[in-house]
Design an enzyme around this catalytic site. Structure first.
Site, PDB file in Angstrom:
ATOM      1  CB  THR A   2       0.347  -3.567   6.202  1.00 43.22           C
ATOM      2  OG1 THR A   2      -0.889  -3.472   5.504  1.00 43.22           O
ATOM      3  CG2 THR A   2       1.084  -2.245   6.165  1.00 43.22           C
ATOM      4  CG  ASP A   3      -2.879  -7.188   3.654  1.00 43.56           C
ATOM      5  OD1 ASP A   3      -3.110  -6.286   4.477  1.00 43.56           O
ATOM      6  OD2 ASP A   3      -3.471  -7.294   2.574  1.00 43.56           O
TER       7      ASP A   3
ATOM      8  CB  THR B 187      -0.931  -0.027   1.241  1.00 46.60           C
ATOM      9  OG1 THR B 187      -1.781  -1.170   1.128  1.00 46.60           O
ATOM     10  CG2 THR B 187      -1.784   1.219   1.343  1.00 46.60           C
TER      11      THR B 187
HETATM   12  N1  GLU Z   1      -2.325  -4.042   2.077  1.00 44.81           N
HETATM   13  C1  GLU Z   1      -1.925  -4.717   0.880  1.00 44.81           C
HETATM   14  C2  GLU Z   1      -0.659  -5.527   1.136  1.00 44.81           C
HETATM   15  O1  GLU Z   1      -0.419  -5.979   2.199  1.00 44.81           O
HETATM   16  C3  GLU Z   1      -1.662  -3.765  -0.193  1.00 44.81           C
HETATM   17  C4  GLU Z   1      -2.230  -4.113  -1.449  1.00 44.81           C
HETATM   18  C5  GLU Z   1      -1.478  -3.519  -2.615  1.00 44.81           C
HETATM   19  O2  GLU Z   1      -0.389  -2.988  -2.477  1.00 44.81           O
HETATM   20  O3  GLU Z   1      -1.990  -3.606  -3.711  1.00 44.81           O
HETATM   21  O4  GLU Z   1       0.122  -5.717   0.269  1.00 44.81           O
END
Ligand code: GLU
Length: 352
Positions: free
Chosen positions: A107-108, A35
């Site tokens: 972050t996930d 993100t």
């Molecule tokens: N929160 C998502 C992750 O952990 C971000 C999604 C993205 O970058 O498209 O990657």
């Protein structure tokens, strides 16, 4: 996927070159996506762009940037983990070795990558994993502050010898302790059992706990990737009322050599699931019992008093201490790759 573009952007080098200021410490940023780089509609900022947008970094460090990947963190792979850890090791051994490293990451799954690096990267130079809860072009985007703070911590003398940490929302977490515990809030990261390790406050970086050996000794990584074989399959089995043997049997049939139980309470499962886990264990699968509560320990000496009891500490049945299931999976996978025996794996889970 990996190292799509190897770019180097040096901020903060000019004044040093003119001889008017001391040479700033080097911090190497490995940008992986997430993100913090996401602009929506499949557009992403590069690591160079993220750094260029923070002029304040020029007073803190000579920042070099490498675009390792630019993906959502669900697309990060175990091969990428290996490459990241090996890349850091190569930089540590190379010329002008950085004082610290910053990994930008979605972050996930950030806690998983951080924990893997914590287990496989040694040395004195800290590794800070950071990201953002709000997209790069969002009002109130938190990425720039997190990135600035991560670099501040990476060069802080008090951070040396502490290994891999996560920096989010001004808070510093040890890789072992941290988890994403909220889907969306700015304070989504927490360390339920051990607490926050330190803070990147406006005036200074503070740590609440002393560094191992007072920071005087560099870390030896618990696992040496140079000698480690292929990662075996390790699956997480979720316990819940009504859970039967299907997930366990499918994982074993798919070749799992380890299973982590996201158990109820102190690690329980249903009778049907418990029987399937025993059968798996009898076939040589190592079963590590974690829990789904979000905090608290599961010891190897006494697993669960609810639903079905797995024999405590017997054979290849170990407790995961306070590691959550996704982190217990990483430790078990590395321990199996390193050919540890179950009794040693049980001890390994308790090493903090
Ligand atoms: N929160 C998502 C992750 O952990 C971000 C999604 C993205 O970058 O498209 O990657």
């Amino acid at each position: 996927m990996r190292r799509l573009i190897a770019a180097a952007l040096i901020i903060g080098g000019a004044s040093a070159a003119q001889g008017q200021a001391p040479v700033l410490p080097r911090v190497h940023v490995l940008a992986t996506g997430g993100t913090i780089s996401n602009l929506g509609n499949d557009a992403r900022r590069t690591g160079d762009e993220l750094i260029a947008a923070i002029p304040a970094l020029g007073k803190i460090a000579r920042v070099t940037v490498e675009q390792f990947s630019n993906v959502a963190s669900g697309s990060v792979t175990q091969d990428m983990w290996r490459d990241l850890a090996k890349r850091i090791a190569a930089l540590q051994a190379g010329p002008d070795a950085p004082a610290g490293y910053v990994i930008t990451h979605g972050t996930d799954t950030m806690e998983e990558t951080a924990y893997f690096l914590g287990l496989t990267v040694g040395g004195c130079s800290p590794v800070l994993v950071t990201g953002a809860m709000r997209q790069a072009n969002a009002v109130g985007a938190d990425g720039p502050a997190n990135l600035l703070n991560a670099v501040r911590v990476a060069v802080a003398p008090a951070a040396r010898g502490r290994g891999t940490m996560v920096l989010m929302n001004d808070e510093i977490f040890a890789a072992r302790d941290v988890t994403k515990s909220n889907t969306s809030r700015m304070n989504a990261f927490s360390a339920p059992d051990a607490g926050v390790l330190g803070l990147a406050d406006p005036d200074t970086v503070v740590f609440h706990r002393a560094a191992p050996e007072g920071g005087s000794t560099c870390r030896r990584a618990p696992f040496d990737l140079a000698t480690l074989g292929a990662f075996p399959r390790v699956d997480v089995i979720y316990a819940h009322i009504g859970a039967d043997s299907v997930a366990v049997e499918a994982a074993v049939a798919a070749g799992a050599r380890g299973l982590v139980v996201a158990g109820v309470g102190r690690g329980g499962s249903t009778p049907s699931q418990g029987r399937a886990l025993r059968r798996a264990r009898d076939q040589g699968v190592v079963v590590a019992t974690s829990n789904r509560t979000g905090s608290g320990r599961v010891g190897s000496g006494g697993v669960s008093d609810s639903l079905e009891k797995l024999p405590a500490g017997a054979g290849a049945n170990v407790g995961s201490a306070e590691l959550n299931p996704q982190k217990a999976r990483i430790l078990l996978m590395l321990a199996l790759a390193a050919k540890y025996r179950p009794a040693d794996i049980a001890r390994l889970f308790e090493v903090r």
